[in-house]
Design an enzyme around this catalytic site. Structure first.
Site, PDB file in Angstrom:
ATOM      1  N   HIS A  97       0.828  -1.292   0.050  1.00 15.98           N
ATOM      2  CA  HIS A  97      -0.034  -0.195  -0.011  1.00 15.98           C
ATOM      3  C   HIS A  97       0.858   1.288   0.056  1.00 15.98           C
ATOM      4  O   HIS A  97       1.634   1.505   0.955  1.00 15.98           O
ATOM      5  CB  HIS A  97      -0.846  -0.083   1.239  1.00 15.98           C
TER       6      HIS A  97
ATOM      7  N   TYR B 117      -8.377   4.839   8.115  1.00 15.76           N
ATOM      8  CA  TYR B 117      -8.494   5.271   9.570  1.00 15.76           C
ATOM      9  C   TYR B 117      -9.538   6.374   9.629  1.00 15.76           C
ATOM     10  O   TYR B 117      -9.393   7.528   9.309  1.00 15.76           O
ATOM     11  CB  TYR B 117      -7.357   5.841  10.093  1.00 15.76           C
TER      12      TYR B 117
ATOM     13  N   PRO C 119      -2.453   0.060  19.416  1.00 13.70           N
ATOM     14  CA  PRO C 119      -2.105  -0.223  17.924  1.00 13.70           C
ATOM     15  C   PRO C 119      -2.126   0.681  16.738  1.00 13.70           C
ATOM     16  O   PRO C 119      -2.055   0.428  15.496  1.00 13.70           O
ATOM     17  CB  PRO C 119      -3.360  -1.494  17.935  1.00 13.70           C
TER      18      PRO C 119
ATOM     19  N   LYS D 124       2.724  -0.310  15.025  1.00 13.86           N
ATOM     20  CA  LYS D 124       4.124  -0.424  15.271  1.00 13.86           C
ATOM     21  C   LYS D 124       4.755  -1.711  16.035  1.00 13.86           C
ATOM     22  O   LYS D 124       5.678  -1.946  15.860  1.00 13.86           O
ATOM     23  CB  LYS D 124       4.546   0.888  16.100  1.00 13.86           C
TER      24      LYS D 124
ATOM     25  N   TYR E  41       4.951   6.571   9.867  1.00 11.36           N
ATOM     26  CA  TYR E  41       4.056   5.316   9.624  1.00 11.36           C
ATOM     27  C   TYR E  41       4.935   4.308   8.742  1.00 11.36           C
ATOM     28  O   TYR E  41       4.853   2.849   8.961  1.00 11.36           O
ATOM     29  CB  TYR E  41       2.790   5.825   8.787  1.00 11.36           C
TER      30      TYR E  41
END
Ligand code: FAD
Ligand code: DHB
Length: 389
Positions: free
Chosen positions: A65, A192, A284, A288, A376
């Site tokens: 992604h 998200y 979460p 990570k 990220y």
């Protein structure tokens, strides 16, 4: 001690350096290979899997992604990792990483004992620490140079050295209800969502399986969430005005996970070293935890390699310092993502406005988006070969 991502990766990295290790695990092989947990691999974790020769299935089955969507006020805003960082993340279940590492270890004929009981570590202040355990009712003792406590948050290793440790801890006023469903992903990339009802995450495990999460109360009773309620709430929180349609289907796994931040310092005492969740937990939201466990394993494998090559404790002594910078970076990022996207029950309208203003900023400023993206996709790893050339 422990055959999760930390213990299995460490033993594999030691094997690649010609260093012997024995892995013991309290659960069965079947249990650890099917425990549903993390799903996002940072780019450096993916690169590592390829470098150690275990990238074949990941390349075939992992989903690359190049961005994620942040959804709020009913609209999606893409964070373009490829454009912002030149990197990507890969969706590949933690249990698949675990399966790949177990297969490699067993194929190489290296020792890996499942279903062990009564595990203790002793003599850790000596140069020959010991691990006692029983397998099939027979007591065993191992003597080693180093004991690696890779036994997760509820293991015994951290407790063994707790007098030497300081704990830094934060619990959040929410948990995640996670499901696996036989549905096609309704979005190509992870979503998200920060909705007035709370956070939701749309993720996946392949073309026919989705992994999705809902923010719930920390003491939530899963029985209060029949499948219809889960789908309805996911539909509400993930809704956007841009044509997103949530596919509904069979839910075949569901569970509630509490959210906490936790760090034990130092991550070592004598010859016992804590690796991964045994030493630290992140909420979460930043994806990570597993990546951090693997990063610790890299640092420790390098330190053990240096110790075996030179007999000097220098790198072992620096293990904690070499891990903590990344650990606290991940702690900060995970706490940031959690605060950005979740709604505390007592959040007042002013705080919600601030949260939305922050979401607007992260999705409209290239500098702010880049900061999120570089965290990220993950920082570079310290691999043994990065040191040794
Ligand atoms: P573990 O995976 O917990 O492994 C420890 C092992 O030790 C276990 O197999 C345990 O059975 C064994 N053990 C326990 N006690 C003993 C003993 N006494 N002796 C021997 N063995 C013992 N992380 C991410 O990076 N990305 C994500 O997207 C993500 N999402 C998550 C979603 C959820 C719902 C959850 C719960 C976690 C998520 N995480 C994520 C976190 C990630 O799963 C953990 O950080 C990761 O499992 C840590 O690996 P570990 O090897 O340190 O510990
Ligand atoms: C998944 C888990 C996470 O914690 C996250 O931030 C993103 C995805 C997952 O399980 O797919």
């Amino acid at each position: 001690m422990g055959a999760g991502p930390a213990g299995l990766m460490l033993s594999h990295l030691l094997h690649l350096q010609g260093i012997e290790s024995i892995v013991i695990e309290t659960r069965s092989r079947d249990y650890v290979e099917h425990r549903v947990r993390a799903g996002v691999l940072e780019q450096p974790t993916v690169d590592l899997m390829h470098e150690i020769g275990l990238g074949k299935r990941l390349a075939a089955e992992g989903l690359t992604h190049e961005g994620i969507a942040l959804r709020f006020r009913g609209h999606s805003h893409r964070i373009d990792f490829a454009d912002l960082t030149g990197s990507a993340i890969t969706v590949y279940g933690q249990q698949e990483v675990v399966k790949d590492l177990i297969a490699a270890r067993l194929e190489a004929g290296l020792p890996l004992h499942f279903d062990v009981e009564q595990v203790t570590a002793t003599d850790i202040d000596s140069s020959r620490p010991r691990v006692q355990f029983s397998v099939d009712g027979t007591a065993q003792t191992l003597e080693a140079d180093v004991v690696a406590g890779c036994d997760g948050f509820h293991g015994v290793c951290r407790t063994t050295i707790e007098k030497a440790l300081t704990f830094f801890e934060h619990t959040y006023p929410f948990a995640w209800l996670g499901i696996l469903a036989r549905t096609h992903p309704s979005s190509k990339e992870l979503v998200y969502a920060s909705h007035d009802n709370g956070f939701a995450l749309h993720s996946m495990r392949g073309p026919d399986v989705t992994r999705q999460y809902l923010q719930v109360a920390p003491d939530e009773d899963i029985d209060r969430w029949p499948d219809e309620r889960i789908w309805q709430e996911l539909g509400t929180r993930l809704h956007d005005g841009d044509g997103f349609e949530l596919e509904i289907g069979e839910i075949f796994d569901k569970g509630v996970t509490p959210m906490r931040s936790f760090v034990a310092e130092p991550m070592q005492s004598g010859r016992l070293f804590l690796v991964g969740d045994a030493a630290h937990i992140v909420p979460p939201t930043g994806a990570k935890g597993m990546n951090l466990a693997i990063a610790d394993a890299c640092v420790l494998s390098h330190a053990i390699g240096a110790f075996c090559a030179t007999g000097s404790d220098e790198q072992l002594d620096e293990y904690t310092a070499n891990c903590l910078r990344r650990v606290w970076r991940a702690e900060q990022f995970s706490a940031f993502m959690t605060a950005l996207l979740h709604r505390p029950q007592d959040q007042d309208p002013f705080e919600r406005r601030l949260q939305l203003a922050h979401l607007d900023y992260v999705t409209s400023s290239r500098a702010a988006a880049m900061s999120l993206a570089e965290n990220y996709v993950g920082l570079p790893l310290v691999t043994p070969w990065a040191f040794n050339g």
